[in-house]
Design a protein around this motif. Structure first.
Motif, PDB file in Angstrom:
ATOM      1  N   ARG A   1       0.838  -1.211   0.000  1.00 47.65           N
ATOM      2  CA  ARG A   1       0.000   0.000   0.000  1.00 47.65           C
ATOM      3  C   ARG A   1       0.868   1.253   0.000  1.00 47.65           C
ATOM      4  NH1 ARG A   1      -5.382  -0.464   0.972  1.00 47.65           N
ATOM      5  NH2 ARG A   1      -6.012  -2.640   1.084  1.00 47.65           N
ATOM      6  N   ALA A   2       0.286   2.320  -0.537  1.00 47.70           N
ATOM      7  CA  ALA A   2       1.061   3.555  -0.742  1.00 47.70           C
ATOM      8  C   ALA A   2       1.433   4.271   0.563  1.00 47.70           C
ATOM      9  CB  ALA A   2       0.285   4.503  -1.653  1.00 47.70           C
ATOM     10  N   TYR A   3       0.547   4.208   1.572  1.00 47.23           N
ATOM     11  CA  TYR A   3       0.769   5.067   2.747  1.00 47.23           C
ATOM     12  C   TYR A   3       0.979   4.275   4.026  1.00 47.23           C
ATOM     13  CZ  TYR A   3      -1.559   7.898  -0.772  1.00 47.23           C
ATOM     14  OH  TYR A   3      -1.929   8.469  -1.962  1.00 47.23           O
ATOM     15  N   ASP A   4       1.455   4.975   5.036  1.00 46.09           N
ATOM     16  CA  ASP A   4       1.746   4.370   6.340  1.00 46.09           C
ATOM     17  C   ASP A   4       0.532   3.614   6.880  1.00 46.09           C
ATOM     18  OD1 ASP A   4       4.072   5.704   6.034  1.00 46.09           O
ATOM     19  OD2 ASP A   4       4.014   6.722   7.969  1.00 46.09           O
TER      20      ASP A   4
ATOM     21  N   GLN B   1      -2.314   1.842   4.437  1.00 48.44           N
ATOM     22  CA  GLN B   1      -3.479   2.564   3.926  1.00 48.44           C
ATOM     23  C   GLN B   1      -3.194   2.977   2.483  1.00 48.44           C
ATOM     24  OE1 GLN B   1      -6.311   3.150   5.973  1.00 48.44           O
ATOM     25  NE2 GLN B   1      -5.144   1.697   7.198  1.00 48.44           N
ATOM     26  N   GLY B   2      -4.279   3.375   1.799  1.00 51.00           N
ATOM     27  CA  GLY B   2      -4.119   3.920   0.448  1.00 51.00           C
ATOM     28  C   GLY B   2      -4.082   2.840  -0.612  1.00 51.00           C
TER      29      GLY B   2
ATOM     30  N   LYS C   1       5.564  12.244  -5.511  1.00 50.86           N
ATOM     31  CA  LYS C   1       4.260  12.581  -4.916  1.00 50.86           C
ATOM     32  C   LYS C   1       3.168  12.318  -5.943  1.00 50.86           C
ATOM     33  CE  LYS C   1       4.823  15.093  -0.855  1.00 50.86           C
ATOM     34  NZ  LYS C   1       5.730  16.234  -0.631  1.00 50.86           N
TER      35      LYS C   1
ATOM     36  N   PHE D   1       8.102  11.282  -1.817  1.00 54.30           N
ATOM     37  CA  PHE D   1       7.648  10.817  -0.500  1.00 54.30           C
ATOM     38  C   PHE D   1       8.047   9.370  -0.282  1.00 54.30           C
ATOM     39  CE2 PHE D   1       3.963   7.870  -0.832  1.00 54.30           C
ATOM     40  CZ  PHE D   1       3.788   7.862  -2.210  1.00 54.30           C
TER      41      PHE D   1
ATOM     42  N   ARG E   1       7.201   5.909   2.693  1.00 51.55           N
ATOM     43  CA  ARG E   1       6.513   5.447   3.907  1.00 51.55           C
ATOM     44  C   ARG E   1       7.477   5.489   5.071  1.00 51.55           C
ATOM     45  NH1 ARG E   1       2.473   0.367   3.238  1.00 51.55           N
ATOM     46  NH2 ARG E   1       2.934   0.306   5.469  1.00 51.55           N
TER      47      ARG E   1
END
Ligand code: AMP
Ligand code: GLY
Length: 421
Positions: free
Chosen positions: A215-218, A221-222, A334, A407, A409
């Motif tokens: 997944r893309a986010y911490d 999530q995402g 990003k 960006f 994680r």
């Protein structure tokens, strides 16, 4: 020896680096590679789909071994072209690569040989697929049969989501031919891990395991991505589970492919879920994983080329692993995975000793600086005496080089720390 690596990402960068360290290797070529790899391999101006040029180069330049990174050329038969030309290649034939290229091929094989995997049904028509959803519990997983660039899997939390995914695939043909058949699969619960094996027909030599963060986010999530980071080993997966996976999944699958007349050579990569009933297959890939390769190869102390030649010749190599842990964090543009901006000037990591940098999406400007180009830009990795130490080391360095436009994680490997507590 002269070795040719086909591909252009971080996985191929790590492969080239490891191959260049082999005592048997004089020259490493990469086609087409990227400007970030120029220190470890000589780049060739041939794309992965340029099968004729690649084979011609290998023939005229006396290439002794070819390794193919990405799935697309495998599914399009590039390995067969090298074999026909009499060139040694550590990669599967087009027919064997179906284990990744066609989910229904993989599922049918697993059913026939009782290899543990999620139960499933496959559909070519929308109406029966929608009916099936009505009768099934949620969450449920919808998968395009063919290659969809890592986007063809939807884990639907609601029936609406499942119906929508089915409409996109079976009615709107969102992924073209790749979704003319759709697999609807039972949702598996547990801890995921990646187990890659070097395979030649019935011979199966497993590498240490890794865990990818898709997944893309911490906090997982995402949206799903090609992978935002990985680590190896994976301490929360017991040795017993890995041994079970080898005995019940990897070895029987290699054997099944021999029995089916599609013997496999190359990397057989099992994406596994450790469920309450033991490890089960989420998916098979017919190649090295990305970013798993970037955190596994630096831990391999054996000579990779020697190991691959052993496997190709039917000998069982002894693999030596560093006891150190490795963590790799992907730095992405990003907006990734939904579009991105290019052209961010990348920091120079020359002075950062002990850090492994593997480039994937980069270009070079007139002044020789590397610029971001694409979604995943590079992976920064570090070895450490413990996972915690490796994590601290890599984030300590990365945080010094934070840049607008990119960006990463912040929690790669933390899952293992929590599980161990
Ligand atoms: P894939 O593109 O096949 O790697 O799938 C992407 C992700 O979807 C996997 O890494 C899993 O996290 C999840 N996934 C796929 N199939 C299942 C399943 N049957 N049960 C639970 N999660 C799944
Ligand atoms: N890390 C996932 C893949 O290589 O497919």
């Amino acid at each position: 020896m002269r070795v040719l690596v086909v591909g252009r990402g971080g996985r191929e960068h790590a492969l080239c680096e490891k191959i260049a360290m082999s005592q048997h290797v004089d020259e490493v070529y990469v086609a087409p590679g990227n400007p970030g790899m120029e220190g470890v391999a000589t780049r060739l101006p041939y794309a992965e789909e340029d099968h004729r040029k690649l084979v011609e180069f290998a023939q005229t330049q006396g290439i002794d071994l070819v390794i193919i990174g990405p799935e697309k050329p495998l599914v399009e038969g590039l390995a067969d072209r090298f074999v026909q030309a009499g060139i040694r290649v550590f990669a599967p034939s087009q027919r064997a690569a179906q284990i990744e290229g066609s989910k229904s091929f993989a599922k049918n094989l697993m059913m026939k040989y009782q290899i543990p995997t999620a139960s499933y049904a496959s559909f070519r028509e929308l109406e029966p697929a929608l009916d099936y959803i009505e009768r099934s519990p949620i969450p449920i997983v919808i998968k395009a049969d063919g290659l969809a660039g890592g986007k063809g899997v939807i884990v639907a939390q609601t029936k609406d989501e499942a119906r929508e995914a089915l409409c996109h695939m079976l009615r709107d043909r969102k992924y073209g031919q790749a979704c003319s058949t759709v697999i609807i699969e039972e949702f598996l619960e547990g801890e995921e891990f990646s187990l890659m094996a070097l395979v030649h027909e019935g011979l199966v030599i497993c590498l240490d395991i890794a865990q990818d963060h898709k997944r893309a986010y911490d906090g997982d999530q995402g949206p799903n991505t090609g992978g935002m980071g990985a680590y190896s080993p994976v301490p929360q997966i017991p040795h017993e589970a890995v041994n079970q996976a080898i005995k019940r999944i990897l070895e029987p699958t290699a054997q099944a492919l021999v029995l089916e007349g599609t013997p496999f050579t190359g990397v057989l990569y099992a994406g596994l879920m450790l469920t309450a009933e033991g490890p089960k297959v989420i998916e098979f890939n017919a190649r090295f994983g990305d970013p798993e390769t970037q955190v596994i190869l630096p831990r391999l102390e054996s000579d990779l080329v020697e190991v691959l030649l052993d496997v190709l010749e039917g000998r069982t190599p002894e693999l030596k692993w560093s006891p150190q842990a490795m963590v790799g964090v992907v730095v992405a543009s990003k907006g990734y995975p939904n579009g991105c901006t290019n052209g961010v000037v990348l920091p120079s990591y020359d002075a950062e000793r002990g850090l492994h940098i593997y480039y994937s999406g980069v270009s070079r400007d007139d002044e020789g600086q590397l610029l971001s180009e694409g979604g995943r830009v590079y992976l920064a990795g570090s070895l450490g005496g413990s996972l915690e130490e490796a994590i601290d080391k890599v984030y300590d360095r990365l945080d010094k080089h934070q840049q607008p436009g990119l960006f990463y994680r912040r929690d790669i490997g933390r899952r293992a720390m929590q599980a161990l507590r």
